[in-house]
Design a protein around this motif. Structure first.
Motif, short mmCIF file in Angstrom:
data_model
loop_
_atom_site.label_atom_id
_atom_site.label_comp_id
_atom_site.label_asym_id
_atom_site.label_seq_id
_atom_site.Cartn_x
_atom_site.Cartn_y
_atom_site.Cartn_z
N GLU A 318 -5.07 7.06 6.85
CA GLU A 318 -3.71 7.60 6.89
C GLU A 318 -2.76 6.68 6.12
OE1 GLU A 318 -2.62 10.33 9.89
OE2 GLU A 318 -4.18 10.88 8.48
N ALA A 319 -2.92 5.36 6.34
CA ALA A 319 -2.06 4.43 5.61
C ALA A 319 -2.29 4.58 4.12
CB ALA A 319 -2.34 3.01 6.06
N GLY A 320 -3.59 4.77 3.75
CA GLY A 320 -3.91 4.96 2.34
C GLY A 320 -3.25 6.21 1.79
N ALA A 321 -3.21 7.27 2.63
CA ALA A 321 -2.61 8.51 2.16
C ALA A 321 -1.13 8.31 1.89
CB ALA A 321 -2.81 9.61 3.19
N ILE A 322 -0.43 7.62 2.81
CA ILE A 322 1.00 7.42 2.60
C ILE A 322 1.23 6.51 1.41
CG2 ILE A 322 3.14 6.63 3.65
CD1 ILE A 322 2.05 9.10 4.94
N PHE A 323 0.41 5.45 1.33
CA PHE A 323 0.54 4.56 0.17
C PHE A 323 0.24 5.33 -1.10
CE2 PHE A 323 0.09 1.03 -2.60
CZ PHE A 323 0.80 0.02 -2.01
N GLY A 324 -0.73 6.24 -1.02
CA GLY A 324 -1.06 7.07 -2.17
C GLY A 324 0.09 7.95 -2.58
N LEU A 326 3.24 7.25 -2.15
CA LEU A 326 4.18 6.35 -2.83
C LEU A 326 3.73 6.11 -4.26
CD1 LEU A 326 6.39 3.90 -2.51
CD2 LEU A 326 4.35 2.54 -2.32
N SER A 327 2.44 5.74 -4.40
CA SER A 327 1.91 5.40 -5.72
C SER A 327 1.94 6.60 -6.64
CB SER A 327 0.48 4.91 -5.54
OG SER A 327 -0.18 4.94 -6.75
N HIS A 328 1.50 7.75 -6.12
CA HIS A 328 1.42 8.92 -6.98
C HIS A 328 2.81 9.40 -7.37
CE1 HIS A 328 1.18 13.32 -7.64
NE2 HIS A 328 0.35 12.88 -8.54
N GLY A 329 3.76 9.30 -6.44
CA GLY A 329 5.12 9.72 -6.77
C GLY A 329 5.67 8.92 -7.93
N LEU A 330 5.47 7.60 -7.88
CA LEU A 330 5.97 6.75 -8.96
C LEU A 330 5.21 7.02 -10.26
CD1 LEU A 330 6.32 3.41 -6.99
CD2 LEU A 330 8.12 4.97 -7.65
N THR A 331 3.87 7.06 -10.14
CA THR A 331 3.04 7.20 -11.33
C THR A 331 3.33 8.49 -12.07
OG1 THR A 331 1.32 6.10 -10.09
CG2 THR A 331 0.66 7.22 -12.08
N THR A 381 -1.82 -2.61 -10.03
CA THR A 381 -0.91 -1.46 -9.92
C THR A 381 -1.05 -0.88 -8.52
OG1 THR A 381 -2.57 0.06 -10.70
CG2 THR A 381 -1.12 -0.87 -12.35
N THR A 382 -0.11 0.02 -8.16
CA THR A 382 -0.17 0.61 -6.82
C THR A 382 -1.42 1.45 -6.64
OG1 THR A 382 1.18 2.36 -7.73
CG2 THR A 382 2.30 0.71 -6.40
N GLY A 383 -1.93 2.03 -7.75
CA GLY A 383 -3.10 2.89 -7.64
C GLY A 383 -4.31 2.17 -7.08
N PHE A 384 -4.41 0.90 -7.38
CA PHE A 384 -5.57 0.12 -6.91
C PHE A 384 -5.59 0.05 -5.38
CE2 PHE A 384 -7.18 -4.24 -5.94
CZ PHE A 384 -8.51 -3.96 -6.20
N ILE A 385 -4.44 -0.36 -4.82
CA ILE A 385 -4.34 -0.46 -3.36
C ILE A 385 -4.63 0.90 -2.73
CG2 ILE A 385 -2.91 -1.31 -1.48
CD1 ILE A 385 -3.02 -3.33 -3.61
N THR A 386 -4.04 1.95 -3.34
CA THR A 386 -4.24 3.31 -2.83
C THR A 386 -5.71 3.65 -2.75
OG1 THR A 386 -2.24 3.95 -3.96
CG2 THR A 386 -3.69 5.70 -3.25
N ASP A 387 -6.41 3.46 -3.87
CA ASP A 387 -7.80 3.90 -3.90
C ASP A 387 -8.63 3.12 -2.90
OD1 ASP A 387 -7.06 5.68 -5.70
OD2 ASP A 387 -8.15 4.86 -7.41
N ILE A 388 -8.39 1.81 -2.81
CA ILE A 388 -9.15 1.02 -1.83
C ILE A 388 -8.95 1.57 -0.44
CG2 ILE A 388 -9.19 -1.20 -0.66
CD1 ILE A 388 -9.11 -2.54 -3.19
N LEU A 389 -7.67 1.73 -0.04
CA LEU A 389 -7.38 2.19 1.32
C LEU A 389 -7.97 3.58 1.56
CD1 LEU A 389 -3.68 1.09 1.77
CD2 LEU A 389 -5.68 0.07 2.80
N ILE A 390 -7.73 4.48 0.60
CA ILE A 390 -8.16 5.87 0.80
C ILE A 390 -9.67 5.95 0.92
CG2 ILE A 390 -8.45 8.06 -0.41
CD1 ILE A 390 -5.64 7.99 -1.24
#
Lengths: 468, 460
Positions: A318-324, A326-331, A381-390
């Motif tokens: 879930e945290a990964g989804a929210i972080f994702g 954030l990341s996807h919105g910016l990207t 980049t934010t995408g890295f954190i996102t993918d790891i968490l997700i």
């Protein structure tokens, strides 16, 4: 303490009215309110991190139906608010290189900002629904008035899909309101009351909510409005559409899993749908030649992966989804900003004819590369954190099946590599540049790219807000 | 007691004043006097009846005029409708004095229906209204003779049905008086109920009885259409509510399925035919049929929440439709009628474009406009009365309607360089007032919901 959310909405509304009524237009108004939104959400983040919660804001709204105007800032809302403020700031500063219809677009950006602030902080489903539709209408006008040639049919298509979604949402809300024992729509209390609803009605409510949110989060059978709407919308329109409006659906899905325990029983089906949708989006993506459509289909891939993470219903997922989000919105808004600027400079969106972009506009090239790296999950980049968490979260829930979307990311990565090397960095021939971009567009790049890299290097604040 | 007398003392002389002074003005052909009379007195009636509804007065006057929140709320709705229509017609009517006097008489007819204490005064008021409407169409309409004759003959036929129904009811206790539920059983009562629903279905535009609507609506000028859709129809709904909730109050189980079926057919009929219309006025006529279907949803729910939702929606719809038809009136005076000709309206006149879009979005049920809250209350009351299917049909229909409203809005915001459209001051005010009401009570619906629930509780 001052009710900060209501204050922010009132500020946006006042600025919107000023902007609409003024004879000459003052282009900085949307930027001012977006900046105010950013400052307020950072302030809320600090309060949240120090005291563990932000005070809930309750105002009497419709006592007859026991519906208050209620706002609650959880860590998740604050993260989404930060994201939406950054996107709105960049869009209002840089998103309109043509300088066309600045007054109307400014008004609509302010209206959309009201919608996003209200929706991400709503503590009541009724309030959530109202802000949802305000966002849809603002978006409809933006596509309809400010887009390119085929915008009329695209905007009607968008409106029909979105109103279908909001009809489903309305029916679900009415059912929920009627069948909860205390007739409440408070998001916090539904979670505990939902199990007392008859199971058949629970199933109906779940399906209705799911179909409604599916339209905005862009899962396979409900996404057909997206490519046209994105391709025909103006730069600002695409940025807000992809950067923020799709997050309405994502946040809704998140709330659905939070509120309705029955959703967890169908998590496998949802995840399978999401995985299929991501692969499907990637396969459509590689046949596209229009740069805005390419970014639009990449949205389908990313949002499908986020939905898979939400349906894993684990803390990390879930945290990964929210972080994702954030990341996807910016990207994606950075990508649309560059795509729109490139369209402005070369009057061309077809990637087979775009060559040597680096020569004419290096800033756009670097911004697009940063966005592409973030999209495929490059470290720093934010995408890295996102993918790891997700993928950790989804792997815990669904096993090896959860790794299938990596194929989609791989396809997107290869395609982006080919696109960048052919259109952006290949300098032996170059397309004719018809115009040059000013400082404001470059400032927009700096804002979003800076946020992507900053949060990618120091994700701790966001991670803390998400409670990991 | 003194306070109650004060209010009725204010309303009755105003009604007489409208009737007499407007005929004086008609005789001397004093256009300005007509306008002042109609606007002043309808505003007086509006404010005093709204006050009476708010404080919950309940009294019988002269043994026939029943003053209670329900009637007063509707008198208020009707009189503000008269005010707006009277304003809008000022610059566009060929014979304003005649129009104003007819409008004043229909305010009286509306008052008679709303405050009626027997079925017969409902019949009287509705018949007066129907005759006035056909006379107005004869005066001003374009395809006027056909439309007026159609309206007159159909009106007489349905008045005969009502009379027959009332005659059957005469034998029962409480038969034609609106004192309480009719005591009695048997097929005679059901037959009478069907006859009365059919006869009221004529004016309220319920499905099989509404075939006259598109022709008459599109054949008469915008202010008459606004009057027919915004005032006459609402008065007929008052009659329907009174008959069903008071006279047949004990037979909710019988009439609820009938109204439910009628509601479903009415909504689908209006929406599906509106989808294919190219003329905006005809489209609005069909859409107002489907809106009548939404109001029936609340009546079919047969509960206090359903009735207050229906009253709320009647309030909302009368402003939305009057506003929309006044915009159409201004445009048709410039010979703009088809959806294609609406292209670029936003550039030609910002206020017309924005207000028509907002009225249409409100009718389509987009929050935070007043129509949305009406629909929310209606569908909630339907689900609450275990009419889930009806609620689903209603929501499907409100989704369908966005398609044709969206087409018009789409045309409005398309860019095309054309000359600016000039609007008369009176018509401008008559557009802005409903606009403010639709937006303001959309943002803060609580006062209207309160009034509607007070009115609903006063009748059941």
């Amino acid at each position: 303490m001052i009710p900060i959310i209501l204050f922010l909405i009132a500020l946006c509304a006042i600025l919107m009215i000023i902007n609409a009524l003024m004879k000459s237009n003052f282009r900085l108004l949307p930027a001012i309110s977006a900046l105010a939104g950013l400052l307020v959400s950072i302030y809320a983040a600090i309060v949240y991190l120090y005291s563990g919660s932000v005070p809930v804001e309750n105002f009497a709204y419709i006592p007859y139906l026991n519906i208050p105007l209620s706002f609650n800032l959880s860590g998740i809302s604050i993260v989404l608010l930060i994201m939406s403020s950054i996107v709105l700031l960049a869009a209002s500063i840089a998103g309109n290189p043509e300088r066309e219809h600045t007054k109307l677009s400014g008004t609509m950006i302010l209206l959309f900002q009201i919608a996003s602030i209200g929706l991400f902080s709503a503590n009541n489903l009724f309030v959530f629904f109202i802000f949802w539709d305000i966002g849809v209408i603002a978006m409809f006008v933006m596509i309809n008035v400010l887009g390119s040639a085929n915008r009329r049919s695209a905007s009607i298509n968008f409106l029909v899909y979105e109103i279908f979604a909001s009809s489903m949402l309305l029916l679900a809300i009415i059912l929920l309101y009627t069948y909860t024992p205390t007739h409440t729509l408070q998001i916090g209390s539904i979670a505990s009351l939902a199990s007392q609803i008859p199971p058949r009605i629970q199933l109906y409510i779940f399906i209705l909510f799911f179909v409604a949110f599916m339209t905005n989060i862009l899962i396979y059978p409900m996404h057909f409005w997206l490519p046209d709407a994105h391709a025909e919308a103006s730069t600002q329109g695409s940025m807000l559409l992809s950067g923020i409006l799709t997050k309405f659906g994502g946040y809704g899905m998140f709330l659905l899993f939070l509120m309705m325990p029955i959703a967890r029983e169908y998590a496998y089906i949802i995840a399978a749908l999401a995985i299929f949708s991501s692969i499907w989006g990637a396969l459509i993506l590689i046949r596209q030649t229009d740069i805005k459509r390419i970014v639009a289909y990449s949205t389908i891939v990313e949002m499908a992966i986020i939905l898979m993470a939400i349906s894993s219903y684990s803390n990390i997922g879930e945290a990964g989804a929210i972080f994702g989000m954030l990341s996807h919105g910016l990207t994606v808004s950075l990508m649309f900003l560059t795509a729109g600027t490139i369209k402005y400079i070369f009057s061309e969106r077809n990637t087979t004819r775009l060559r040597g972009i680096l020569l004419s506009t290096p800033a756009s090239t670097y911004a697009f590369i940063i966005a592409a790296l973030s999209m495929i999950g490059f470290p720093l980049t934010t995408g890295f954190i996102t993918d790891i968490l997700i993928f950790i979260g989804s792997f815990q829930a669904f096993g090896l099946y959860a790794l299938i979307p990596l194929i989609a990311i791989l396809i997107v990565g290869i395609f982006m590599y080919a696109l960048i090397s052919k259109s952006f960095l290949y300098v032996k021939e170059s397309s004719d540049a018809g115009a040059y971009i000013g400082k404001r567009e470059t400032l927009g790049y700096y804002i979003i790219a800076g946020a992507i890299i900053l949060i990618g290097i120091v994700p701790l604040i966001i991670i803390n807000l998400l409670g990991l | 007691m003194t306070l109650q007398l004060n209010i009725i003392d204010l309303i009755l002389p105003s009604l007489f004043g409208i009737a007499i002074l407007s005929f004086v003005a008609l005789y001397f052909e004093a256009k300005r006097l007509s306008a002042i009379v109609i606007l002043l007195f309808s505003f007086l009636i509006f404010s005093s009846s709204l006050y009476a509804a708010y404080i919950g007065t309940n009294a019988m006057y002269l043994g026939a005029i029943h003053i209670y929140p329900f009637s007063m709320l509707f008198v208020a709705i009707i009189s503000i409708g008269v005010l707006l229509v009277g304003m809008s017609a000022y610059d566009y009517s060929k014979d304003y004095c005649a129009f104003a006097s007819m409008l004043g008489l229909s305010l009286i007819a509306g008052f008679v229906v709303a405050t009626s204490s027997t079925l017969l005064s409902i019949l009287l008021g509705l018949e007066l209204m129907a005759i006035l409407a056909s006379m107005l169409i004869l005066l001003e309409g374009r395809h006027r003779i056909e439309a007026a004759v159609k309206l007159f003959i159909m009106g007489s036929l349905f008045a005969a049905l009502f009379t027959f129904g009332a005659a059957i009811l005469l034998q029962f206790n409480n038969g034609v008086s609106l004192n309480g539920p009719i005591s009695g059983t048997g097929y005679a009562i059901i037959l009478a109920m069907l006859l009365i629903i059919a006869s009221l279905g004529f004016e309220t535009a319920i499905f099989p009885f509404n075939l006259w609507i598109p022709d008459v609506y599109s054949g008469s000028p915008g202010f008459i259409t606004a009057m027919l859709a915004g005032i006459n129809k609402k008065v007929a709904f008052v009659g329907l509510i009174l008959v069903l909730f008071v006279s047949f109050g004990a037979m909710a189980k019988t009439y609820s399925p009938i109204i439910e079926a009628l509601a479903i057919f009415t909504m689908f009929y209006g929406n599906l035919l509106a989808l294919s219309q190219k003329n905006v006025k005809r489209m609005l006529a069909y859409s107002s049929i489907s809106q009548a279907g939404y109001i029936l949803v609340g009546i079919a729910a047969a509960s206090i929440s359903g009735l207050s939702a229906a009253i709320f929606y009647i309030f909302a719809h009368s402003f939305m439709i009057i506003g929309a038809f006044i915009v159409v009136l201004v445009l048709e005076s410039k010979n703009i009628q088809k959806v294609d000709e609406y292209t670029g309206l936003f550039q030609r006149s910002g206020i017309l474009g924005i207000s028509l879009s907002i009225f249409m979005l409100s009718m389509a049920g987009i929050p935070p406009l007043i129509g949305f809250f009406g629909k929310f209350l209606l569908f909630y009351s339907a689900v609450n009365s275990k009419l889930l299917f009806l609620a689903i049909v209603g929501i499907v229909n409100s989704f369908l309607s966005i398609y044709y409203y969206g087409r018009v809005i789409n045309a409005i915001f398309t860019q095309r360089k054309q000359r600016h459209i000039h609007i008369g001051v009176m018509a401008l005010i008559a557009i802005i007032v409903p606009l403010i009401i639709v937006v303001a009570f959309g943002l803060f619906p609580q006062p209207i919901i309160n009034l509607a629930s007070i009115a609903a509780k006063s009748i059941i």
